[in-house]
Design an enzyme around this catalytic site. Structure first.
Site, PDB file in Angstrom:
ATOM      1  N   ASP A 105     -14.722 -14.099 -62.175  1.00  9.51           N
ATOM      2  CA  ASP A 105     -16.011 -14.336 -61.510  1.00  9.51           C
ATOM      3  C   ASP A 105     -16.163 -13.422 -60.302  1.00  9.51           C
ATOM      4  OD1 ASP A 105     -18.487 -15.525 -61.344  1.00  9.51           O
ATOM      5  OD2 ASP A 105     -17.811 -17.220 -60.156  1.00  9.51           O
ATOM      6  N   GLY A 112     -21.495 -25.453 -52.379  1.00  8.79           N
ATOM      7  CA  GLY A 112     -21.771 -25.072 -53.754  1.00  8.79           C
ATOM      8  C   GLY A 112     -21.559 -26.229 -54.696  1.00  8.79           C
ATOM      9  N   GLY A 170     -17.739 -27.900 -54.054  1.00 11.99           N
ATOM     10  CA  GLY A 170     -17.282 -28.376 -52.765  1.00 11.99           C
ATOM     11  C   GLY A 170     -18.022 -27.738 -51.609  1.00 11.99           C
ATOM     12  N   LEU A 200     -19.708 -23.699 -43.444  1.00 15.53           N
ATOM     13  CA  LEU A 200     -19.981 -22.300 -43.771  1.00 15.53           C
ATOM     14  C   LEU A 200     -20.846 -22.174 -45.019  1.00 15.53           C
ATOM     15  CD1 LEU A 200     -16.461 -20.714 -43.178  1.00 15.53           C
ATOM     16  CD2 LEU A 200     -18.494 -20.439 -41.759  1.00 15.53           C
ATOM     17  N   GLY A 201     -20.730 -23.108 -45.922  1.00 14.73           N
ATOM     18  CA  GLY A 201     -21.513 -23.022 -47.149  1.00 14.73           C
ATOM     19  C   GLY A 201     -21.183 -24.172 -48.070  1.00 14.73           C
ATOM     20  N   VAL A 256     -17.389 -25.597 -47.910  1.00 16.83           N
ATOM     21  CA  VAL A 256     -16.450 -24.795 -47.136  1.00 16.83           C
ATOM     22  C   VAL A 256     -16.784 -24.951 -45.658  1.00 16.83           C
ATOM     23  CG1 VAL A 256     -15.604 -22.480 -46.626  1.00 16.83           C
ATOM     24  CG2 VAL A 256     -16.037 -23.154 -48.984  1.00 16.83           C
ATOM     25  N   LYS A 283     -11.931 -25.522 -47.851  1.00 18.34           N
ATOM     26  CA  LYS A 283     -12.794 -25.955 -48.954  1.00 18.34           C
ATOM     27  C   LYS A 283     -12.432 -27.389 -49.300  1.00 18.34           C
ATOM     28  CE  LYS A 283     -14.272 -24.570 -53.599  1.00 18.34           C
ATOM     29  NZ  LYS A 283     -14.150 -23.505 -54.626  1.00 18.34           N
TER      30      LYS A 283
END
Length: 709
Positions: A144, A31, A34, A28-29, A36, A50
């Site tokens: 955040d 960064g 880590g 999914l993504g 996901v 994650k």
């Protein structure tokens, strides 16, 4: 968790098959911390998992941060968040599974469909106020809140990613390697008083987020995050385009002082008065798609709002933000904001003021980007940047050879081990070794899967997530041994040169693994012979400990406080006698980077504190507030202590008194808006000091007198 081969730094190169009993279907993504994955449980339930990057799984600070994220997410109910389904923060590759929410992020929604209309905006603000009330009620501060951390589900917004959240009463001071938050959505106190950040900071972020949702930009915009930070602290927000019905409330959220902002309960009451008829229509019907994936954990300076034409800054703003570089903002790295300098493609040399060593600077790979990481070996500087390693002449900075490597991650320098250059110690995949004279490969091996590697003496120690350690001969690439280390579940090693007393007269190096007990009251420390994998000694010591150095037959360890990574004391352990000597620090050093020289331990804190602990005298010798946020590991030659700053400065401090003697100029380069993930440790050799900078510069100065720099 069985993992596929990772030959690089991309998310797809790091795609495991399972996390626990959850089968990972797609990414999914990805960064900074880590990846996901979309996954399914045995029963078919969809979850978002994650998984911490392999290169961070061996880092105790990142493990501590991940444990904190799991704990914070579990404290908050699932009504306004993605509830935690399962987690294994102690595994070889830590992971956390949350319920999959099939909705776009606010960032995706605004990019795809433009700013929200007033009714959508009011419902969004009300939903986020409820979410913050729920989060704050259990004592958690998110810290955040930003568009990519808000999912728009059919039943309302969900707040996700508690990676830098903390309990309000936590002693955690800062995080290593990153700014604490994302500048366009940070509150003034996150820059001015980072240790005093409370729930009101989330309310300020909500105000910034609402400006983004209704206009497509933020209330404080600039191409430079440092200028954004100055505007957040000093300037009034730009609310042009915010619906009139919401603008007064958004303005209150953006008050400079925390006490002047409304609480989430007050926001909910105000929003009810904005629209007496509470709209119950579906919030956002769009389903989340993988065509526009959310980043699992974007780099801290990423995720800036869409740009608008820059506001004309007054002379005072430009002067202070551009030249004084936010010196008032203690929460940011102490960085001067300079214009993007033209890359220095040629080596330049000048004599020092004392007429000694020729000061030089070079940009050996200007196209690579990043901050060079260097070590010294075979009478050369061995340096690394994304995609390549190279050797420089220490006398004048000339490039002697270059060698391309797979992958882009370069958080560790190449090292000399077994007489050869080992270039890929921070990449998981094919191992190779280079001739230090030419840079040509001497051997390449495709070893068994591993998650971390450490050069110790003439061996490479490869650690797998199941705890198996494999010893590879650095000179030949041949496997010498492979087995588990007794008492160490997953040993990720530190290594230091040791005295003959520890090795039975042989001297050399030893590998150290440390495993704290579940309650943190004790730590098992094991010394391993890298040549055979045999245990040299094993000890159970009091406290949560991290080995940081060895000297004079003793091992030095940091005693951590309640906040993971904060040093509250230094412990010296002598294996031959079993004697321990503990020196408690008057004030803990936050997220300490540590260096050892003789019987003195130097600690560089994330907040700028540099402390010297004299273990022989049993006391802290001095403490200097450098103003550098998140400096490098300190190194010392006995006369001076050297630290690299995030803006590329090299600081020289008197080792005896703690007085700052001199510093080089900042070298930010064209990518001044990026904060390095890791800072290069200064390199000492033959009375000279070498360092790397964000503009790609490697430079050398004389260690005689930092005042000459």
């Amino acid at each position: 968790m069985a993992s596929q081969r990772n030959a690089g730094a991309s998310a797809e190169a790091e795609l495991p098959e399972y996390a626990g009993h959850y089968r990972l279907e797609s990414c999914l993504g990805s960064g900074g911390m880590g990846v996901v994955h979309l996954a399914r449980s045995t029963s078919g339930m969809r979850v978002a998992v994650k998984v911490v990057h392999a290169r961070y799984a061996m880092d105790p600070e990142f493990r501590g941060r991940f444990r904190q994220e799991v704990a914070a997410a579990r404290r908050v109910s699932g009504a306004f968040t993605a509830p935690v389904v399962d987690a294994d923060p102690e595994g070889g590759r830590p992971w956390m599974a949350t319920l999959y929410i099939p909705g776009p992020t606010l960032s995706e929604e605004v990019k795809r469909n433009g700013p929200m209309d007033p009714d959508q905006s009011r419902r969004l603000m009300a939903g986020l106020a409820e979410a913050l009330r729920d989060i704050h009620r259990v004592g958690v501060v998110h810290r955040d809140l930003k568009p990519s951390n808000v999912l728009l589900a059919e039943d309302g917004p969900k707040v996700i990613d508690f990676g830098i959240s903390r309990p309000k009463d936590s002693e955690l001071r800062t995080e290593t390697g990153k700014l604490i938050g994302t500048p366009p959505f940070m509150a003034p106190e996150q820059f001015r008083r980072p240790r005093e950040v409370g729930p009101a900071a989330d309310v300020f972020a909500l105000g910034s987020l609402m400006v983004h949702a209704t206009t497509g930009r933020g209330p404080f915009d600039s191409d430079s995050p440092y200028v954004v930070a100055y505007q957040v602290v000093h300037d009034e927000p730009d609310l042009t385009g915010v619906p009139e019905s919401l603008a007064p409330l958004v303005l209150r959220c953006l008050a400079k002082e925390p006490d002047d902002r409304p609480t989430p309960d007050e926001l909910m009451r105000e929003l009810r008065s904005v629209s007496a008829a509470y709209d119950t229509q579906v919030f956002v019907p769009a389903q989340r798609t993988r065509e526009a994936p959310e980043e699992a954990e974007p780099e801290s300076l990423a995720d800036a709002p869409a740009k608008r034409p820059a506001r004309r800054l007054g002379r005072r703003t430009v002067l202070v933000a551009g030249v004084l570089c936010l010196a008032v903002l203690g929460g940011l790295a102490s960085v001067q904001v300079l214009g993007g300098a033209e890359p220095e493609r040629k080596t330049t040399t000048a004599r020092s003021a004392s007429g000694g060593f020729g000061v030089w600077k070079a940009v050996p790979a200007p196209e690579a980007g990043g901050m060079p990481q260097c070590s010294y070996g075979a009478e050369k500087l061995l340096c690394a940047l994304p995609g390549r390693v190279f050797a420089l002449d220490p006398a004048d900075g000339r490039t002697l050879w270059r060698h391309d490597v797979d992958g882009t991650t370069r958080s560790e320098p190449p090292v000399l081990s077994g007489g050869l250059v080992q270039p890929s110690l921070d990449l998981v995949g094919v191992l190779e070794a280079l001739d230090p004279a030419t840079g040509e490969p001497v051997w390449q091996e495709d070893p068994p899967e591993y998650d971390g590697v450490r050069a110790v003496g003439d061996m490479l120690l490869l650690t797998r997530s199941d705890g198996t350690v494999t010893g590879v001969d650095s000179a030949s690439g041949e496997t010498r041994w492979s087995h588990r280390i007794p008492g160490q579940a997953v040993p990720y090693f530190s290594s230091f040169a040791v005295e003959p007393e520890e090795t039975g007269g042989a001297g050399g190096s030893s590998a150290y693994a440390a495993s704290p007990s579940g309650d943190g009251n004790r730590t098992r420390v094991t010394s391993v012979d890298p040549a055979t994998g045999d245990v040299r000694w094993d000890a159970e010591l009091e406290g949560t400990l991290t080995p940081v150095g060895a000297a004079d037959g003793a091992v030095y360890l940091i005693v951590e406080g309640a906040a993971y990574g904060d040093a509250k004391a230094v412990l010296r352990y002598t294996p031959g006698t079993g004697e321990t000597h503990r020196v408690t620090l008057p004030v803990p050093v936050a997220q300490a980077e540590v260096g050892v020289h003789g019987d003195t331990v130097y600690l560089m804190g994330a907040g700028g504190s540099l402390a010297a602990v004299d273990m022989a005298a049993g006391r802290q010798r001095w403490r200097l507030e450098t103003g550098v946020s998140r400096g490098s590991e300190p190194v010392s030659d006995g006369r001076h202590v050297y630290v690299t700053a995030p803006d590329g400065r090299l600081l020289g401090v008197d080792a005896r008194t703690g007085e700052l003697l001199g510093q080089t100029r900042p070298r930010l380069g064209a990518e001044a808006d990026r904060v390095p993930d890791s800072l290069p440790t200064p390199v000492l050799a033959d009375g000279h000091v070498y360092a790397g900078a964000p503009d790609g510069t490697v430079f050398g100065v004389s260690g005689d007198d930092p005042a000459d720099w």
